[in-house]
Design a protein around this motif. Structure first.
Motif, PDB file in Angstrom:
ATOM      1  N   LEU A 266       0.826  -1.201   0.000  1.00  0.00           N
ATOM      2  CA  LEU A 266       0.000   0.000   0.000  1.00  0.00           C
ATOM      3  C   LEU A 266       0.867   1.261   0.000  1.00  0.00           C
ATOM      4  O   LEU A 266       0.591   2.227  -0.725  1.00  0.00           O
ATOM      5  N   ALA A 267       1.938   1.244   0.799  1.00  0.00           N
ATOM      6  CA  ALA A 267       2.849   2.388   0.841  1.00  0.00           C
ATOM      7  C   ALA A 267       3.526   2.591  -0.513  1.00  0.00           C
ATOM      8  O   ALA A 267       3.642   3.720  -1.003  1.00  0.00           O
TER       9      ALA A 267
ATOM     10  N   THR B 214     -10.900  -2.902 -13.491  1.00  0.00           N
ATOM     11  CA  THR B 214     -11.380  -4.090 -12.790  1.00  0.00           C
ATOM     12  C   THR B 214     -11.246  -3.881 -11.290  1.00  0.00           C
ATOM     13  O   THR B 214     -10.346  -3.163 -10.829  1.00  0.00           O
ATOM     14  N   CYS B 215     -12.129  -4.507 -10.531  1.00  0.00           N
ATOM     15  CA  CYS B 215     -12.168  -4.260  -9.091  1.00  0.00           C
ATOM     16  C   CYS B 215     -12.428  -5.560  -8.342  1.00  0.00           C
ATOM     17  O   CYS B 215     -13.276  -6.363  -8.750  1.00  0.00           O
ATOM     18  N   SER B 216     -11.704  -5.772  -7.257  1.00  0.00           N
ATOM     19  CA  SER B 216     -11.931  -6.919  -6.382  1.00  0.00           C
ATOM     20  C   SER B 216     -11.807  -6.468  -4.936  1.00  0.00           C
ATOM     21  O   SER B 216     -11.285  -5.393  -4.643  1.00  0.00           O
TER      22      SER B 216
ATOM     23  N   VAL C   7      -9.528  -3.128  -1.077  1.00  0.00           N
ATOM     24  CA  VAL C   7      -9.983  -3.071  -2.465  1.00  0.00           C
ATOM     25  C   VAL C   7      -8.772  -2.983  -3.391  1.00  0.00           C
ATOM     26  O   VAL C   7      -7.843  -2.209  -3.149  1.00  0.00           O
ATOM     27  N   VAL C   8      -8.805  -3.802  -4.446  1.00  0.00           N
ATOM     28  CA  VAL C   8      -7.745  -3.794  -5.458  1.00  0.00           C
ATOM     29  C   VAL C   8      -8.355  -3.351  -6.780  1.00  0.00           C
ATOM     30  O   VAL C   8      -9.341  -3.925  -7.240  1.00  0.00           O
ATOM     31  N   LEU C   9      -7.772  -2.320  -7.383  1.00  0.00           N
ATOM     32  CA  LEU C   9      -8.234  -1.791  -8.668  1.00  0.00           C
ATOM     33  C   LEU C   9      -7.098  -1.842  -9.672  1.00  0.00           C
ATOM     34  O   LEU C   9      -5.977  -1.418  -9.365  1.00  0.00           O
ATOM     35  N   ASN C  10      -7.391  -2.368 -10.870  1.00  0.00           N
ATOM     36  CA  ASN C  10      -6.428  -2.351 -11.958  1.00  0.00           C
ATOM     37  C   ASN C  10      -7.020  -1.602 -13.136  1.00  0.00           C
ATOM     38  O   ASN C  10      -8.203  -1.778 -13.453  1.00  0.00           O
TER      39      ASN C  10
ATOM     40  N   LYS D 181      -2.183   1.085 -14.367  1.00  0.00           N
ATOM     41  CA  LYS D 181      -2.169   1.654 -13.019  1.00  0.00           C
ATOM     42  C   LYS D 181      -2.860   0.678 -12.079  1.00  0.00           C
ATOM     43  O   LYS D 181      -3.859   0.055 -12.448  1.00  0.00           O
ATOM     44  N   GLU D 182      -2.322   0.560 -10.869  1.00  0.00           N
ATOM     45  CA  GLU D 182      -2.897  -0.331  -9.865  1.00  0.00           C
ATOM     46  C   GLU D 182      -3.092   0.452  -8.563  1.00  0.00           C
ATOM     47  O   GLU D 182      -2.247   1.252  -8.168  1.00  0.00           O
ATOM     48  N   PHE D 183      -4.246   0.212  -7.929  1.00  0.00           N
ATOM     49  CA  PHE D 183      -4.536   0.839  -6.643  1.00  0.00           C
ATOM     50  C   PHE D 183      -4.883  -0.261  -5.643  1.00  0.00           C
ATOM     51  O   PHE D 183      -5.680  -1.151  -5.956  1.00  0.00           O
TER      52      PHE D 183
END
Length: 599
Positions: A115-116, A261-263, A276-279, A290-292
């Motif tokens: 996350l950091a 996409t979201c999980s 939450v993981v977003l690509n 990009k990935e969050f």
């Protein structure tokens, strides 16, 4: 004697083992006790590397400024997790005492470290330093980069699939997709023959839902391992896969360049929120742009839906079909990104205290935001228009005694209608008014107007596609009124009001001119086909217990359906634009019917 013989034998065996010498470097696959201990030590030390990040491009400072720099770094990185005791190490030069421009940070968990990294890599520290943040276990890859560069292998050209071949159908038919049971089927709408012709059928074609891309180029499916898109002239072949385990939601950018996409991941500690993981993928190449990775709380602003309280879509796209910008709502801020480098515009978010909602113009790089009333009316509500990438405020409207606000863009971006619910003087009730922004006119004039009975509740609002008219359902259920307005000529003009209609939803034809006044679900599937040009009803029909309505992209046909939430009447009907029933298709366990979108 036996004991003596046994002892003698054991002594001889021990003596023989001591005299045994193995060739250098050879152990014949037999590990020593010491090696087992060393292996345990290596496992223990390796286990912590995935929780460590390496932060590069830090300022190089003398020893007297060491504590200040360490405090700045700690303050910036402690927001993403708990830094272990003695978990921040900043090396210094032995001879000069200056820092070396990098440091190591160890968190409690690998998730905190990731996350950091995601939230600080490429971000500024001051005005002159852009941080380069890597996971510690990525250093091996960087250390093993070959000295000699080898050019990439040139691959032969392969012609791409014609993604719009269906537009050249000799019979002028449109396609649609349905899901029933475990099957996903693409069909032609052969209205002349009063039937649906199969094009492609795939058992277990998706694990949750299907979705056309905005311009109709792709059919997207969702699976446990990720998402996929299908299409092409030779059949619905798989064109690309997007690896994202346990994906739950997907969303295309308006120009189909990107797929989000979201999980959601269950927390190890029940007291923690979901992660939450977003690509964001490039649709054609499948590359992650990009990935969050953040807690669900970071995405729970605005109207929540989807899962775990997440507001979907999290990212909203701006700049029309060019897909130049995307943005997300945060706490007291809107984060604006550009897609050239997938970084924040100007490296920082737009700070707006208590911002509740925002929405982009469908065609221009302009967005509108809403800030609610605060402090019992001491701070009034407002709606503002901003230009991107300059972040200049184009227009602002101050609103008093506001209970709620909803914003509706016209599809060409020419008008923005803002529905404003205001408190009465006694604060016991609310009434509804509208503010109309004329975006294309000089200085963006704003016109206020109200319904004939401003105390009517507004049930539904819908602009005519590419037109200058809108419709409003207002009043009390089960038989509210429906009014039509025109904004042409610089003034809002009411065209007509239809009294006591059994409707709770509005569906304009994609080509305008016609509209369906629909009574869905609890209204038992009542439909009125209405010609807005002539201000007259064409047909009144019924599809009992209907849950959904879909126009085809040309505005010639309409699909109504009853999905599996109801035990009876599952399936879909196809109608002409003037309300004539063409054919019915009953389907058990029916989930979806979606008309193919038009590019």
């Amino acid at each position: 004697m036996a004991d003596i013989m046994s002892m003698t034998f054991d002594d001889k065996r021990t003596e023989s083992l001591h005299s045994l010498i193995l060739p250098p470097g050879e152990d014949f696959g037999i590990k020593s006790d010491d090696e087992d201990l060393h292996d345990d030590e290596r496992l223990e030390s390796d286990a912590g590397f995935e929780s460590i990040i390496v932060v590069d491009n830090l300022p190089v400072v003398p020893w007297k400024k060491f504590d200040k720099l360490e405090a700045v770094v700690r303050r910036k990185f402690c927001r993403f997790g708990v830094i272990k005791e003695n978990g921040l190490w900043m090396p210094v030069e032995e001879d000069t005492g200056k820092t070396r421009g990098y440091c190591f940070i160890e968190y409690n968990t690998p998730q905190e470290a990731e996350l950091a990294k995601e939230n600080t890599n490429g971000r500024n520290l001051g005005k002159e330093h852009i941080l380069a943040v890597k996971m510690f276990d990525e250093i091996d890859k960087l250390m093993n980069v070959p000295d000699k560069w080898d050019p990439p292998e040139t691959k032969p050209y392969t012609p791409l699939e014609n993604l719009h071949h269906w537009l050249a159908d000799e019979k002028g038919r449109d396609q649609f997709v349905i899901r029933s049971g475990s099957d996903t089927e693409v069909m032609w709408n052969d209205a002349r023959q009063l039937k649906a012709d199969p094009v492609h059928k795939r058992p277990f074609g998706t694990e949750s839902f299907v979705q056309w891309s905005p311009l109709g180029s792709y059919l997207a499916t969702v699976h446990r391992q990720g998402a996929a898109v299908w299409g092409g002239a030779s059949g619905f072949n798989q064109l690309m896969r997007y690896v994202h385990p346990q994906v739950k939601l997907i969303d295309f950018s308006p120009g189909e360049k990107y797929l989000v996409t979201c999980s959601s991941q269950e927390p190890s500690n029940p007291r923690d929120t979901h992660r939450v993981v977003l690509n964001i993928f490039d649709v054609r190449t499948g590359k992650v742009m990009k990935e969050f990775k953040e807690s669900a709380d970071e995405f729970a602003f605005g109207d929540t839906c989807g899962f775990t309280g997440v507001s979907w879509p999290i990212f909203r796209w701006g700049g029309g079909k060019e897909d130049k910008y995307f943005a997300r709502l945060g706490k007291n801020a809107i984060s604006m990104y550009e897609t050239e480098k997938f970084k924040l515009i100007d490296e920082k978010s737009i700070e707006v205290d208590n911002v509740m909602d925002f929405c982009w113009s469908p065609t221009d790089s302009i967005f509108a935001l809403f800030v609610p009333e605060l402090g019992g009316g001491n701070q009034p509500a407002r709606v503002s228009l901003f230009q991107i990438p300059s972040k200049v405020e184009l227009r602002k409207k101050i609103l008093f005694s506001v209970s709620d606000c909803k914003m509706y863009w016209q599809s060409n971006g020419e008008y923005l209608a803002v529905k404003v619910e205001r408190y009465t003087k006694t604060k016991t009730n609310t009434y509804t008014g509208f503010e109309l922004f004329r975006i294309k006119e000089r200085d963006i004039p704003i016109e206020a107007f109200e319904l004939d009975n401003k105390n009517d509740k507004v049930i539904s609002f819908a602009w005519e596609p590419k037109g200058d008219r809108f419709a409003v359902i207002h009043g009390d259920n089960p038989r509210p009124d429906v009014s039509f307005y025109s904004v042409k000529g610089g003034k809002v003009l009411k065209l007509t009001t239809l009294k006591q209609k059994q409707a709770n939803a509005l569906f304009w034809s994609p080509s305008g001119h016609f509209i369906i006044l629909a009574g869905l679900k609890g209204f038992n599937g009542q439909f009125e086909f209405y010609n807005v040009d002539e201000l007259q009803t064409i047909a009144i029909t019924e599809h009992f217990m209907a849950t959904d309505v879909e126009w085809d992209p040309t505005g010639r046909y309409v699909a109504t359906s009853v999905t599996s939430g109801h035990e009876m009447e599952n399936g879909f009907n196809i109608w002409s634009c003037n309300g004539k029933l063409l054919y019915r298709v009953p389907k058990d366990h029916f989930f979806q019917v979606i008309m193919h979108l038009l590019c």
